[in-house]
Design an enzyme around this catalytic site. Structure first.
Site, mmCIF file in Angstrom:
data_model
loop_
_atom_site.group_PDB
_atom_site.id
_atom_site.type_symbol
_atom_site.label_atom_id
_atom_site.label_comp_id
_atom_site.label_asym_id
_atom_site.label_seq_id
_atom_site.Cartn_x
_atom_site.Cartn_y
_atom_site.Cartn_z
ATOM 1 N N HIS A 77 0.811 -1.217 0.000
ATOM 2 C CA HIS A 77 0.000 0.000 0.000
ATOM 3 C C HIS A 77 0.845 1.267 0.000
ATOM 4 O O HIS A 77 1.995 1.269 0.441
ATOM 5 C CB HIS A 77 -0.946 -0.009 1.199
ATOM 6 C CG HIS A 77 -2.046 -1.017 1.074
ATOM 7 N ND1 HIS A 77 -3.023 -1.180 2.035
ATOM 8 C CD2 HIS A 77 -2.334 -1.910 0.097
ATOM 9 C CE1 HIS A 77 -3.865 -2.130 1.650
ATOM 10 N NE2 HIS A 77 -3.459 -2.593 0.488
ATOM 11 N N GLU A 79 0.748 3.973 1.808
ATOM 12 C CA GLU A 79 1.205 4.446 3.116
ATOM 13 C C GLU A 79 2.451 3.691 3.570
ATOM 14 O O GLU A 79 3.422 4.296 4.038
ATOM 15 C CB GLU A 79 0.107 4.255 4.181
ATOM 16 C CG GLU A 79 -1.215 4.895 3.838
ATOM 17 C CD GLU A 79 -2.186 3.957 3.130
ATOM 18 O OE1 GLU A 79 -3.384 4.022 3.448
ATOM 19 O OE2 GLU A 79 -1.751 3.157 2.259
ATOM 20 N N CYS A 103 -5.897 1.223 5.626
ATOM 21 C CA CYS A 103 -6.380 -0.062 6.120
ATOM 22 C C CYS A 103 -5.785 -0.327 7.505
ATOM 23 O O CYS A 103 -4.888 0.389 7.955
ATOM 24 C CB CYS A 103 -5.988 -1.180 5.147
ATOM 25 S SG CYS A 103 -4.229 -1.617 5.194
ATOM 26 N N CYS A 106 -1.876 -0.896 7.491
ATOM 27 C CA CYS A 106 -1.125 0.358 7.361
ATOM 28 C C CYS A 106 -1.261 1.201 8.627
ATOM 29 O O CYS A 106 -0.311 1.880 9.026
ATOM 30 C CB CYS A 106 -1.580 1.134 6.131
ATOM 31 S SG CYS A 106 -1.036 0.371 4.578
#
Length: 159
Positions: A77, A79, A103, A106
């Protein structure tokens, strides 16, 4: 007399996150992230994609099917990429601008590295357990969550 119609810090940093998202090879969801210091300096940028060394052409991008036939087991992801891209820089007290609410996985990394605020553009998975878990952890850890409200300003670039 100085120019008065310049963009705000929030517009600038969310713009960097949105621009980073355009690097994503994901055919469905492009997410970008920009981590900023307390004195408005960009510390790192990331977008969602396959790990380094894993071919974008050979890995799955499907959203449905067995886990190993979908992107979900493999994609890193935005992040997390931004956190990992920071080098040796401390992120304690930093702000994370991200195009999509983080999420739960993260969220753990965001909390662990000391990011103090998450400014997000969209929260299209708001009712899911993953986002509920993220929200619960952010609240418990004292990470501020701010919904970015677009100014309506249109910014275009030719490259």
């Amino acid at each position: 007399m100085k120019r008065t119609n310049y963009i705000s810090w929030d517009e600038y940093f969310m713009g960097v996150a949105m621009l980073a998202a355009q690097r994503s090879k994901d055919p469905n969801t492009q997410v970008g992230a920009c981590i900023v210091s307390q004195d408005n300096k960009i510390l790192s940028v990331g977008y969602n994609g396959m790990p380094v060394g894993c071919s974008d052409d050979e890995m799955p991008w499907e959203r449905e099917g067995d886990l190993l036939d979908t992107k979900y087991a493999f994609v890193c992801h935005a992040e997390l990429n931004a956190i990992l891209n920071r080098g040796e820089t401390s992120l304690k007290g930093a702000k994370l601008y991200v195009s999509l609410f983080p999420c739960n996985e993260c969220a753990k990394a965001i909390i662990q590295c000391g990011i103090a605020e998450v400014i997000y553009c969209e929260n299209k998975y708001a009712g899911t357990d993953g986002v509920k878990a993220s929200t619960k952890m952010f609240e418990m850890a004292g990470v501020k969550m701010t919904h970015y409200k677009p100014s309506g300003r249109k910014i275009t670039m030719e490259v």
